[in-house]
Design an enzyme around this catalytic site. Structure first.
Site, short mmCIF file in Angstrom:
data_model
loop_
_atom_site.label_atom_id
_atom_site.label_comp_id
_atom_site.label_asym_id
_atom_site.label_seq_id
_atom_site.Cartn_x
_atom_site.Cartn_y
_atom_site.Cartn_z
N SER A 12 0.72 -1.10 -0.09
CA SER A 12 -0.02 -0.09 -0.12
C SER A 12 0.81 1.18 0.09
O SER A 12 1.74 1.25 0.86
CB SER A 12 -0.88 0.05 1.12
OG SER A 12 -1.51 1.26 1.77
N HIS A 37 -1.36 -1.31 -4.30
CA HIS A 37 -2.55 -1.07 -3.79
C HIS A 37 -2.52 0.60 -3.44
O HIS A 37 -1.67 1.20 -2.95
CB HIS A 37 -2.68 -1.76 -2.47
CG HIS A 37 -3.82 -1.47 -1.71
ND1 HIS A 37 -5.17 -2.25 -2.02
CD2 HIS A 37 -4.19 -0.83 -0.80
CE1 HIS A 37 -6.13 -1.90 -1.17
NE2 HIS A 37 -5.49 -1.20 -0.33
N ASP A 39 -4.61 3.66 -1.81
CA ASP A 39 -5.65 3.86 -0.87
C ASP A 39 -6.36 5.27 -1.13
O ASP A 39 -5.42 6.27 -0.77
CB ASP A 39 -5.08 3.87 0.65
CG ASP A 39 -5.02 2.03 0.80
OD1 ASP A 39 -5.92 1.41 0.64
OD2 ASP A 39 -4.02 1.90 1.29
N MET A 41 -8.78 8.21 0.05
CA MET A 41 -9.84 8.56 1.20
C MET A 41 -10.37 9.48 1.46
O MET A 41 -9.61 10.67 0.69
CB MET A 41 -8.87 8.29 2.39
CG MET A 41 -8.14 6.86 2.81
SD MET A 41 -7.22 7.01 4.26
CE MET A 41 -6.44 5.31 4.18
N HIS A 70 -8.50 1.30 -4.19
CA HIS A 70 -9.23 0.91 -2.85
C HIS A 70 -10.00 2.09 -2.42
O HIS A 70 -9.21 3.19 -1.89
CB HIS A 70 -8.30 0.39 -1.75
CG HIS A 70 -9.09 0.02 -0.35
ND1 HIS A 70 -8.36 0.04 0.68
CD2 HIS A 70 -10.58 0.07 0.00
CE1 HIS A 70 -9.40 -0.16 1.85
NE2 HIS A 70 -10.59 -0.17 1.10
N MET A 72 -12.03 4.50 -0.24
CA MET A 72 -12.72 4.69 1.25
C MET A 72 -13.42 5.84 0.88
O MET A 72 -13.00 7.01 1.59
CB MET A 72 -11.60 4.68 2.01
CG MET A 72 -11.18 3.14 2.25
SD MET A 72 -9.63 3.04 3.28
CE MET A 72 -8.26 3.36 1.68
N MET A 141 -11.33 -6.19 5.48
CA MET A 141 -10.50 -5.20 6.34
C MET A 141 -10.26 -5.74 7.61
O MET A 141 -11.09 -6.20 8.36
CB MET A 141 -11.28 -3.99 6.52
CG MET A 141 -11.83 -3.05 5.29
SD MET A 141 -10.23 -2.50 4.28
CE MET A 141 -9.29 -1.48 5.46
N GLY A 148 -2.73 3.77 8.07
CA GLY A 148 -1.74 2.56 8.09
C GLY A 148 -1.28 2.34 9.49
O GLY A 148 -1.49 3.05 10.58
N ASP A 177 -6.80 -6.47 4.11
CA ASP A 177 -6.12 -5.35 4.29
C ASP A 177 -6.00 -4.63 5.55
O ASP A 177 -7.26 -4.43 6.19
CB ASP A 177 -6.95 -4.25 3.23
CG ASP A 177 -6.15 -2.83 3.10
OD1 ASP A 177 -4.98 -2.51 3.65
OD2 ASP A 177 -6.85 -2.02 2.47
N GLY A 178 -4.61 -4.60 6.20
CA GLY A 178 -4.79 -3.98 7.44
C GLY A 178 -3.86 -5.00 8.37
O GLY A 178 -4.21 -5.99 8.63
N GLY A 179 -2.61 -4.28 9.03
CA GLY A 179 -1.97 -4.89 10.00
C GLY A 179 -1.39 -6.33 9.47
O GLY A 179 -0.91 -7.28 10.23
N GLY A 199 1.19 -2.22 3.90
CA GLY A 199 1.76 -0.85 3.93
C GLY A 199 2.90 -0.49 4.79
O GLY A 199 4.23 -1.00 4.25
N SER A 200 2.84 -0.49 6.10
CA SER A 200 4.07 -0.42 6.96
C SER A 200 4.99 -1.62 6.96
O SER A 200 6.18 -1.39 7.01
CB SER A 200 3.65 -0.10 8.49
OG SER A 200 2.52 -0.82 8.87
C1 DX5 Z 1 -6.16 1.38 5.70
C2 DX5 Z 1 -5.73 1.01 4.39
C3 DX5 Z 1 -4.70 0.12 4.27
C4 DX5 Z 1 -3.46 0.60 4.77
C5 DX5 Z 1 -2.54 -0.66 5.35
O1 DX5 Z 1 -7.38 2.24 5.73
O2 DX5 Z 1 -6.62 0.70 3.46
O3 DX5 Z 1 -4.41 -0.35 2.81
O4 DX5 Z 1 -2.34 1.26 4.06
O5 DX5 Z 1 -1.77 -0.40 6.10
P1 DX5 Z 1 -0.80 -1.33 7.13
O6 DX5 Z 1 -0.47 -2.56 6.36
O7 DX5 Z 1 0.14 -0.68 7.61
O8 DX5 Z 1 -1.73 -1.77 8.04
ZN ZN Z 2 -6.60 -0.34 1.53
#
Ligand code: DX5
Ligand code: ZN
Length: 227
Positions: A12, A37, A39, A41, A70, A72, A141, A148, A177-179, A199-200
């Site tokens: 991401s 990916h 994001d 928002m 994605h 949001m 999710m 992130g 997606d997430g963590g 992401g991270s």
């Molecule tokens: C959260 C995003 C994710 C996010 C994931 O709202 O949709 O794509 O970047 O980040 P990590 O992998 O750090 O949880």
């Molecule tokens: Zn995402």
């Protein structure tokens, strides 16, 4: 875009250097990313703001593979054509983003893109039961969307397994997606996911001048899933 259930890592770019998206996309692909990916928002559907279709169009030439967008945002429908024109391969909308997800998914396919539907952690799998023949991807999710670096929500593993059973032989990707990191990735892979957004866990410690760290981070996720 052909279909298979092999493991795909989708970094991401929310965790990338926002002043350097082009080079960041090139670096993660060179280091082994399968999808990119993106994001989007809106500060309304989620409590954070990122960017829109113009930024997606600007980074598109720097991505050789799949651009996975994605959304949001709410509403979704007025912006679908703009993201399709920006070169999105997959456009994912949230089932919670409005009363007409069925129409939204029709519009995404009509715009020539693969259609994805995302479920927030509090949303049950029953919400996608009547959408199964009109989606190419279901995104679970595993954090509340918006930021992130949040902690993986373990209750979602059961949701992935339920979705995997509902999907059967249909050519539908399950995206997480997430963590996602080397500890959590094997849990969702085992439950039936094939696309892992991270992401991270991918960008941590690296940069466009130290891209090999991105490669090491992605290999650590893959290796954890293989073992
Ligand atoms: C959260 C995003 C994710 C996010 C994931 O709202 O949709 O794509 O970047 O980040 P990590 O992998 O750090 O949880
Ligand atoms: Zn995402």
């Amino acid at each position: 875009m052909s279909f298979d259930r092999s493991l795909k890592i989708a970094p991401s770019i929310l965790s990338a250097d926002f002043a350097n998206f082009g080079l960041e996309c090139e670096a993660i692909e060179a280091q082994g990313a399968d999808w990119v990916h993106v994001d989007v928002m809106d500060g309304h559907f989620v409590p954070n703001l990122t960017f829109g279709p113009a930024t997606c169009a600007a980074i598109r030439p720097h991505i050789k593979g799949v651009m996975d967008v994605h959304l949001m945002i709410a509403p979704v429908d007025p912006y679908i054509q703009a993201f399709a024109d920006a070169g999105a391969d997959v456009i994912t909308a949230h089932v919670e983003a409005g009363p007409h997800i069925h129409r939204t998914l029709q519009a995404i396919r009509a715009a020539g893109c693969k259609a994805g539907v995302a479920l927030n952690p509090g949303t049950p799998v029953s919400t996608v039961k009547y959408l199964m023949d009109m989606v190419d991807l279901i995104c679970v999710m595993t954090v509340n969307p918006g930021f992130g670096g949040q902690k993986f929500i373990h209750s979602q593993i059961e949701k992935v397994a339920k979705l995997r059973a509902m999907i059967g032989d249909r050519p539908i990707h399950i995206e997480i997606d997430g963590g996602v990191d080397p500890t959590t990735a094997p849990l969702v892979r085992e439950a039936g996911a094939d696309v892992l957004v991270a992401g991270s866990a991918v960008f941590r410690g690296g940069s466009v001048s130290k891209p090999e760290v991105y490669g090491e981070n992605m290999r650590a996720i893959r290796a954890a899933c293989d073992s």
